[in-house]
Design a protein around this motif. Sequence first.
Motif, PDB file in Angstrom:
ATOM      1  N   TRP A   1      49.146  -7.160  19.035  1.00 37.75           N
ATOM      2  CA  TRP A   1      49.224  -6.603  20.385  1.00 37.75           C
ATOM      3  C   TRP A   1      48.088  -7.024  21.317  1.00 37.75           C
ATOM      4  N   LEU A   2      46.952  -7.406  20.787  1.00 39.49           N
ATOM      5  CA  LEU A   2      45.783  -7.696  21.616  1.00 39.49           C
ATOM      6  C   LEU A   2      45.907  -9.065  22.273  1.00 39.49           C
ATOM      7  N   GLU A   3      45.773  -9.101  23.606  1.00 38.36           N
ATOM      8  CA  GLU A   3      45.782 -10.378  24.316  1.00 38.36           C
ATOM      9  C   GLU A   3      44.589 -10.439  25.267  1.00 38.36           C
TER      10      GLU A   3
ATOM     11  N   ARG B   1      56.959 -15.092  22.663  1.00 39.82           N
ATOM     12  CA  ARG B   1      55.772 -15.925  22.884  1.00 39.82           C
ATOM     13  C   ARG B   1      54.546 -15.304  22.240  1.00 39.82           C
ATOM     14  N   GLY B   2      54.510 -13.972  22.188  1.00 37.04           N
ATOM     15  CA  GLY B   2      53.384 -13.291  21.564  1.00 37.04           C
ATOM     16  C   GLY B   2      52.230 -13.108  22.527  1.00 37.04           C
ATOM     17  N   PRO B   3      51.250 -12.296  22.149  1.00 39.62           N
ATOM     18  CA  PRO B   3      50.097 -12.061  23.027  1.00 39.62           C
ATOM     19  C   PRO B   3      49.268 -13.322  23.220  1.00 39.62           C
ATOM     20  N   CYS B   4      48.703 -13.472  24.397  1.00 46.20           N
ATOM     21  CA  CYS B   4      47.867 -14.633  24.723  1.00 46.20           C
ATOM     22  C   CYS B   4      46.542 -14.510  23.972  1.00 46.20           C
TER      23      CYS B   4
ATOM     24  N   PHE C   1      43.973  -6.886  27.000  1.00 48.46           N
ATOM     25  CA  PHE C   1      45.064  -5.982  27.325  1.00 48.46           C
ATOM     26  C   PHE C   1      45.901  -5.748  26.077  1.00 48.46           C
ATOM     27  N   CYS C   2      46.768  -4.754  26.148  1.00 52.29           N
ATOM     28  CA  CYS C   2      47.729  -4.487  25.077  1.00 52.29           C
ATOM     29  C   CYS C   2      49.100  -4.937  25.557  1.00 52.29           C
ATOM     30  N   LEU C   3      49.695  -5.902  24.868  1.00 50.71           N
ATOM     31  CA  LEU C   3      50.966  -6.473  25.296  1.00 50.71           C
ATOM     32  C   LEU C   3      52.097  -5.450  25.233  1.00 50.71           C
ATOM     33  N   CYS C   4      52.240  -4.764  24.101  1.00 50.80           N
ATOM     34  CA  CYS C   4      53.391  -3.859  23.955  1.00 50.80           C
ATOM     35  C   CYS C   4      53.286  -2.643  24.881  1.00 50.80           C
TER      36      CYS C   4
END
Length: 735
Positions: free
Chosen positions: A64-66, A34-37, A75-78
């Motif tokens: 990575w940035l959501e 889905r990937g980062p929001c 936040f950082c997704l990974c």
Amino acid sequence: MEKFLKRKASTSEPNSGEYHPNQIDEIRRKYLIRGPCQPRGHTFPKNTIGRRFSPTWFDQFGNWLEYSIKADKVFCLCCYLFRDQFGGQGGSDAFVTEGFNGWHKKERLSIHVGDVNSFHNKALKKSEDLMRQNQSIASAFHKQTNIAKTEYRIRLNVSIDVARHLLNGELAFRGHDESEKSFYRRHFLETIKLIRSRDETVRNVTLENAPGNNKMVAPDIQKDIVYCFAQEILKCIFEEIGDDVFALLVDESSDVSKKEQMVVVLRYVTCGIVKERLVGLVHVKETSSLYLKTAIESLFAEYGLSLKKVRGQGYDGASNMRGRFNGLKTLIMNENSSAYYVHCFAHQLQLVVVAVARKHHGAVNFFEMIDVLRKSKRKVEKLIGSGEVETGSGLNQELSLARAGDTRWGSHYKTLLRLVDLFPCVMEVLQYIEDDCENSTSVCQARGLQIYLTSFDFVFYLHLMLRILGVTNSLSQALQKRDQDILNAMSLVQSTKEELQEFRVDGFDSLLEKVTSFCEKHDIEMVNMKEDYVNTKNRRQKTNITYRHYYEYDCFNTVVDMQIQEFGDRFGEISSELLVCIAALNPHDSFCDFNQIKLLRLSELYPDDFSSEERIALEQELRLYIRNVHQDEKFTNLKGISDLAKVMVETNKHLTFPLVYRLLKLALVLPVATATVERCFSAMKIVKSDLRNRIGDDFLNACVICVVEREALAKVTNEDVINRFQKMKTRREQL
């Protein structure tokens, strides 16, 4: 898993230890697919020192940035997904726990990334490795030959083709008996045999059975494939919307298992074309407006949408939807004042007709008798089925009256049309009931219906309601179009009112001619219009009026006046300032309604779409725009703002006059009717029927999206589905 996947809609942090170890990678993979929001179109608020998040950071740190709309933090997704694999490293990092909102300290984003061996880069490497399944340990142990890969691809392609076929035909994947349960497998094997007969390279390969989790006819595989189809369709929809504005159409209805389902449809403009697309079918546990809003916010957060980009709301008249104080439309407008509400025109039209059918005594009696007639027709069908009534050419089997619904008065119109056409057959069937039926109640009903249907009163109301329902039915059909714009709908409502007014002034004599003709054709006794009217309920009471006076003034004029009055009451919002300003965009009659002052006022009604500088620039742009379109032949004879938007895109004037085109899009986005939502409910009832009432909510959602968005389904390639299918879970077979 569901709780884990809802983190984007909240600020709470779930503990991965709560889940089975075999689930963790699957959950992480779904997040990474889905990937980062990244709600790029969101209006980001300012913090206490007047700074706000910059959407350009999504481009610089996009992998990575959501951003959390609710918390106004990033936040950082990974790092969030893999924090427990590095001994708690990075656990205190704001990008993982509390979130970061120091917008004046952009350097903190680069510091978070760090050097090659940083916690972030290790987590990022873990994310990349997880998505490359062909390099996993499980894949390494399971060595594949080229033949095995060919087998797997063929099986997967065939299974995708079978799923596509079933979705296109709105067919069941599994049924209630053995023949239906094996349908998917039989279709799968037949296709495999056909491929084998045509392709020499796979002729000697066993394709029917496959080991372990490679069974392409298993229910879990079918659900995964349908989910992939739905996600590819949604991906296409959200790419079309991009960062642009859209309208929200919502309604809820219970499915066959009595579970409340909320349909969410988005209306938007792309390349000058208006589209209404289904983006979700959400199971709701309660129908309060606050709960519905929360469900919509969760759905939006899942796909990176923002309530701040909503520019229109379209619902029916339910209090939880349009309530003045606590309705859904009010709750959304409290957050976004530009999310203007439009009460569904089609729903209002139904209420116009229903009001007359319930207020006027003659109309009430007429429709009650029509309902009794329809019930009698169903009794005839039962009698025919049991053999109690004989059938013959031109008799019972020709009686076919459309079933009517309380709020679907187009069905009443069809019933009356067929009643006029099949009147002799109807009378013969009623005679059959009276002569041959043993049920005394049915016999009395049939006798009473025959008396009423052969009365002048019935014939008069039949033709009067046919004319009124015919006029309103034309409007109703026009409102069902997905690309119908608000100005054209307003024009159609006004035209309908004018037609009713003209019928009110000049229509009685023509109506009387049709009534007389029908009576003569079917040997029904006519009423002498010059004689004194006799009240059938109290024959002793003198009325001192003629039959013509009674039918013209007490019946005809009263019913039509009620219709005209209801139109004025129900569609009073047409006079609202917003719609009056939008009318200045209408291109008809060489832009005769163009009004620069109204269009500047329209821009003020959308403060989030036009800055003070843009409103100043709009004034000059409007002058050039109207001069330019007057000189261009392509802009002559345009019927509405929908045509105007299309021609502007075709001539690239949407680039020359971007602010004017922005006004056009805002006008086109406003919803007219919830017909698309109703179509979604119809699809839901087909997918989840009485025989298939145990379909899960997620599978139902995916199936309905595919069924409703059939054109988009046709554009999804097998390769797209295969790529998403392979990334969804840990698959033993790799391509």
